[in-house]
Scaffold this motif. Sequence first.
Motif, short mmCIF file in Angstrom:
data_model
loop_
_atom_site.label_atom_id
_atom_site.label_comp_id
_atom_site.label_asym_id
_atom_site.label_seq_id
_atom_site.Cartn_x
_atom_site.Cartn_y
_atom_site.Cartn_z
N THR A 1 44.47 33.93 44.36
CA THR A 1 43.49 33.72 45.35
C THR A 1 42.02 33.95 45.02
N PHE A 2 40.89 33.73 45.19
CA PHE A 2 40.37 33.23 44.35
C PHE A 2 39.26 32.61 45.31
N THR A 3 37.54 32.57 45.11
CA THR A 3 36.40 32.61 46.21
C THR A 3 35.28 31.87 45.76
N LEU A 4 35.05 30.69 45.25
CA LEU A 4 33.90 30.29 44.62
C LEU A 4 32.75 30.39 45.39
N GLN A 5 31.54 30.55 44.52
CA GLN A 5 30.38 30.59 45.50
C GLN A 5 29.89 29.77 44.99
N LYS A 6 28.89 28.39 45.62
CA LYS A 6 28.11 27.99 44.34
C LYS A 6 26.63 28.07 44.48
N GLN A 7 26.52 27.99 43.22
CA GLN A 7 25.31 28.02 42.87
C GLN A 7 23.93 27.79 42.71
N SER A 8 23.01 26.62 43.68
CA SER A 8 22.95 25.31 42.95
C SER A 8 21.61 26.23 41.89
N SER A 9 20.80 27.04 42.17
CA SER A 9 19.85 27.61 42.44
C SER A 9 19.81 27.27 40.32
N THR A 10 21.30 27.42 39.83
CA THR A 10 21.72 28.20 38.38
C THR A 10 22.37 26.97 37.81
N GLY A 11 22.96 26.21 38.69
CA GLY A 11 24.09 25.18 37.85
C GLY A 11 25.58 25.57 37.57
N GLN A 12 25.22 27.30 36.82
CA GLN A 12 26.76 27.77 36.97
C GLN A 12 27.31 28.18 38.51
N LEU B 1 38.36 21.54 39.73
CA LEU B 1 37.27 22.25 40.59
C LEU B 1 36.27 21.50 40.99
N ALA B 2 36.22 20.93 39.64
CA ALA B 2 35.23 20.28 40.06
C ALA B 2 35.21 19.45 40.34
N ASP B 3 36.24 18.26 40.35
CA ASP B 3 36.31 17.50 41.62
C ASP B 3 35.78 18.37 43.07
N HIS B 4 36.11 19.44 43.11
CA HIS B 4 35.87 20.16 44.03
C HIS B 4 34.41 20.37 44.83
N GLY B 5 33.53 20.34 43.50
CA GLY B 5 32.18 20.21 43.62
C GLY B 5 31.84 21.95 43.22
N PHE B 6 32.98 22.54 42.10
CA PHE B 6 31.85 23.69 41.63
C PHE B 6 32.69 23.76 39.94
N MET B 7 31.78 24.60 39.37
CA MET B 7 31.38 24.47 38.12
C MET B 7 31.83 25.62 37.58
N VAL B 8 32.46 25.71 36.98
CA VAL B 8 33.63 27.53 36.21
C VAL B 8 34.54 27.04 35.15
N ASP B 9 33.19 28.24 33.75
CA ASP B 9 33.92 28.67 32.73
C ASP B 9 35.07 29.90 33.02
N LEU B 10 36.25 29.16 32.74
CA LEU B 10 37.04 29.76 33.03
C LEU B 10 37.63 30.91 31.13
N GLN B 11 36.85 30.24 30.41
CA GLN B 11 37.35 30.44 29.51
C GLN B 11 36.33 31.48 29.18
N ASN B 12 35.33 31.69 29.32
CA ASN B 12 34.20 32.70 29.45
C ASN B 12 32.99 33.59 30.48
N ASP B 13 33.92 33.55 31.76
CA ASP B 13 33.72 34.29 32.72
C ASP B 13 34.66 35.31 32.97
N PRO B 14 33.83 36.89 32.97
CA PRO B 14 34.84 37.23 32.57
C PRO B 14 35.69 37.57 34.35
N THR B 15 34.81 36.95 35.71
CA THR B 15 35.54 36.95 36.74
C THR B 15 36.80 36.37 37.20
N THR B 16 36.67 35.68 36.05
CA THR B 16 37.85 34.64 36.22
C THR B 16 39.18 35.30 35.24
N SER B 17 39.52 36.44 35.36
CA SER B 17 40.50 37.17 34.64
C SER B 17 41.77 36.99 35.62
#
Length: 997
Positions: free
Chosen positions: A358-369, A629-645
Motif C-alpha cells: 500500500t502507498f499514499t500519493l500526494q499531489k504537488q500542484s506547485s511542482t508538477g511532480q 497513476l496518470a489516469d488517476h491524476g498523479f505523476m510519479v517517476d518510479l524509476q528515479n524517485d527513491p520513495t518508490t522502493s
Amino acid sequence: MPGLVRKLAIYAAIDGLILQPISQRNSAATAASSICIDYNSHAISPVLHEWPEGRGNQVSLEAHGIVGLLSIASRAYLISISRRKQVAQIQGKPIYVIQDVALIPLTSQSEAKIAISEARDKLRQYIEEESLEATAENDFLADDGGSSHGGDDASLTSPTIVNPGDDNKDEGDKTHKRTTSVVEDVISKRGAYGRFADKWFSKGGWSTDKRRTLGMSSEDDLTKPKANAKPVEEPKSSGERTAKAVNATTADAIEIQDSEFPQQSEHAVLEEDFSVPLLSKMLRTTRLLLNSRSFFYSYDYDLSHSFTKQPNAGSAAPLFKQFDRIFFWNRHLSTPLVDAGHQNFVLPLLQGFVGQRTFTLQKQSSTGQDAVVDALHNTDEAVIAQAPQARKLKTPVEEITPEGVGAVATQNFVLTLISRRSTERAGLRYLRRGVDDSGHAANSIETEQMLSLSSWGPEEKICSFVQCRGSIPLFFSQSPYSFKPVPVFYGTPSANQAAFRQHFATLMSRYGNVQAVSLVDKHGTENRIGEEYEKHANTFNDDGGVDGKSIGFTWFDFHNICRGMRFENVSVLIQEIGSRLSEYGWTVVQNDTTTKEQGGILRTNCMDCLDRTNVVQSAAARWALEKQLADHGFMVDLQNDPTTSWFNQVWADNGDAISRQYAGTAALKGDYTRTRKRNITGALNDFSLTLNRYYNNIFGDYFTQACIDFLLGRTTESVFEDFEEDMKSKDLAMDMSKVRQSAIETCRKIVIEDLSEDLEAGWTLLAPHDANTLRSVPFEECVLLLTNAGLYLCRFDWSIEKVSEYTKIDLQNVTAIQKGSYVTSTFTAKQRDETRNFGFIIKYHAPSGRDLRRINTRSLENEKPVNGKPVGDGQIARDAPDSNAALSQTPQNSKTSTQLEQTRLLAFKVLSPRSSAVSSGAGRELEHQDEKELVYTICEEILRAATNAKTFNAGEQAPKSEQVQVEEKAIISLADARKSTTYLESIGHSIKRLVWA
C-alpha cells in the motif's frame, strides 16, 4: 460459490481418519458434515452416526484445509495445511500462503496417532517460540513506550491444536500467562529478539480488527482482562501429564490434552515401504515442496484467473470447478475427494507468488511532480492498512496550503502482484526446457499487476496488467553439468514449427495479440537458439500466423546492451516496444463493469526465464503503473524517485520466488530490481547464487523433478524405481515411445538398402557396449530391425537422432536363440527382480565377408585403407581395424583372410514395455505385455523369419541340424549377477546413492 471447509479437526478413529469441520469460533459442526477415510481401502465416506465412542480421549489436530490424498503403491497419506499466513486481501477476500503441512499415514490408528502427535508437538514448539518472542517485544514496547508495525504473523495464523471434546469451551479460559521476566528472556534467549521493528504487537494486545484481518478464529477484544485463565497442557517426557503455563499469544491456541502413546521421530511415522524405493525421501521432498512458501490459496477468491475473469458471486459451481486447471497444482491429489463427492473439502492451490503493498500519493500542484508520502514495505503492513478502521485514518482529503498556493490531494493505493505458474511442463531448470508436443513451454508463468484504491470500492477504478514468461518454444535441452551448457536441439524442423505454432495459437486464444521479446545473447552459446527462435517466428508470420494474426518479435541482446551492469538501459527496449504496449493497454473495471480491456500480452524470455526476464517485466510493469497513476491524476517517476522502493521490492520478491521454484535459489540481478542500482556486491552475490544453482542442478534436482511429476499425476510410482537405477529423472513431456518409434523409422530408411527386403518388425532394446559379450557396460539403447532376409543391430546417437553404426546378420546364419532372465545389476529391488529383467541371445555364424559392420564417421571419406591401400567402395576389408571411413565395412572381429567363419552372439535386454517402441509389419499389437511376454514375442518373430529364410534358400524345409535351436535358460541369473558384481561397483553405487538420493 458453495462454502469450503475453512477449518477442520483431524483425529484417528479405530476404523479410519475422521475429518470434522469446525466453525471459526471453534464450535463443533454436525456429524453429518464430517467424513471418514478408511485405513485399508482409503475409501472416503460420510460419518453417518454420532461421534465414535471414546471421542473425548481422541487427540486431534486443527487444520486450515486439505491439500489432498497422496497415494503411492499400497500406502496413502492425508496432506493437511497446518500453518498459514495471510499475504494479501482482494476486496476483503483473504489470500494465504502455506507455511507448513502435515502428512498423516492412512495405515492404522496407531501410525495416524503418532503422526498427529508429532504435528502437534511441532506446532506447539513453534507457538511457544513465537509467543516468547511476542511477549518479550510487548514488554520491550511497554518499557520503551513505542510501537511497531508489520512482520511475520505466521504464529498468529497458526492452526489450533484442539481436542474435539472441548470444542465448545469458553474461549475466555484461554489466555496467556507470563512466566519469565524480560531480563531472563534477554539473557537466556537473546537470539529471539531480532525482529522488533517488524512486529506489530502493542502493549494493549491485539485489536479485534487486526485479529480478524489475519483470519484468527477468536473475535474477542484481548484488551479486556480474562478471568479464570487456564494454562495449556504440555506432556512430560516420562509420559505423565502436568499442567504448565506457556506463552499462548496466538489466540487460536486452546486447551491441549495428549493421550498416552509414545513419541516417535518422523522416520518412524514414514516407515519405509520396500515396494516403493526411496519412499521416505519422497515424503520428505513432498513436505519440503509444500512448505516452500510458494503455494497460495483463498477460500473466496479465484487465484487462477485475473481480476476481470473472476466467476460471478452467485455461481453455484464449487471453486475447484471454476479454477483454471493449468494453475490447479493439487488437482491430482484432490481427485479422491472429488470422486467421493465431498467437494467442500477441495481447496485449489496455486504455485507462484502473491505480494501486496500500500502507498499514499500526494499531489504537488506547485511542482508538477507528485510524491509518495507514505508506503508500507512488507505484506503484513499492507494487509493491516486495508482493514476498515485503518482506512478511516487514511482517506482522500483536499486542503489549502497556508500560502494559498494550491490544492494538495492525497490518495491511498494498493498494488497487488500475482504470479501463476503453469502445471504444464512443470519442473526444474535444466530438466524442463523448451516446449512439448502440445505447445506447452517450460517455466510458463502468468503475472498480473493490479492497482486499486485501499477501499476496493465498486465505484473505484481497478486496473489489471497481465504479462507472461516461458521458455523458448522449441525442442531443445541443456546439460545440468556445465556452467554455460550448449543448447542441444532435437526434432525435425516441421515438428518444431508445429509445436511453435501450437504454443502461440494457445497464447492468442487466451490473451489476444502477442509481443514476444527474446533476451538471449546474440553471441556465444545462446546465439544459435536465438536465431532458431527468430527464424521460426518469421516462418510463423510468413505463413499467416493464426487467423491472419501475426506475432511481434523483438530480439534484445540484454547482456550486450546492459554491459557494465547498466541495467537501466532496459528503457531502450521499453521505448522500442512502447507502441505495442500502448496498443494493448490494460484492463479497467469499475462498478463491476469492464470499461477497458487489455488487447494483447507481452511474452518475455531469456534462457531460464528468470533473472533478465524479471528485470524486463518489472520495467514493463513500471511503465503500466505510471500510466495508470496518470489516469488517476498523479505523476510519479518510479524509476528515479527513491520513495518508490516499495515497487522495486515487491517485484524483486516476485523474481526471487519464481527463481527458487525453478532454479532453487533467489534471482540474480535482484539488487538492481530492488534498488535500481547495480554494484560489485550484487555481482558477487550473483556468483554465489550461480554456484548454488550449479550444485542443485547436479545433485538435487533429479529426484525433486520425479516428485513433481508424481504429485501432478504425470507418472506412477515407477518413476522412483527408474530414478533408483540411474539417479536421474526422465523428461516425461517427451513421449519416449514416439521418439523410439521415430528412431526405428530412421534406421529403416538408412540401413535397409536392398529394395527386395521387407521390414518385418523393429524394436528398441538394450545391448552391451561391446558385441559378442553379455555384460560390458554401459548398456546402450539400440534399435533391432528384422527383415525377411536379415537382422540389423543399429547403434543410435539419440542426441542428434542419427545412426552411428550398424551390423547386419543374414537370417540363414542364425543358429540358436536363448531367452531367459538377464540380471545385469543387483543394487535395487527392480534390478534384482528376475521377472522384470528379461532378455535373449541371438547366436549365429559369421562367414568371412558376409557379416558386415558399417560405421558413420560423419566425414567425406568413402573408402577405407587396408595396409596403406584404399579399398573400393564395394569391397570388404578383412584384416584392417576400424578406420575413419564414412561407411567402413569389416567382418566382425576378423583375424585372417583364411578364417572362414566364427560363432558369435548378440545379447539384448528388453526395456520396460510402457516406454518401449515396437514396429510390427504384421500389425501385431504388443501393448499390455510384461518384459517376459515381450521377449517371447520378439523371439517368435525372429524364429519365424529365420525359418522362412532357411526354407527359401534350401527350397525345402531345412534339415534339423540347420534349424534354429530355441532354448529357455537364464542368460545371467540373479546368483551369477551377485557373483560378478565387484566390490568397487558396490562402493560406487553406495556413494552415488548417498549423494543423489
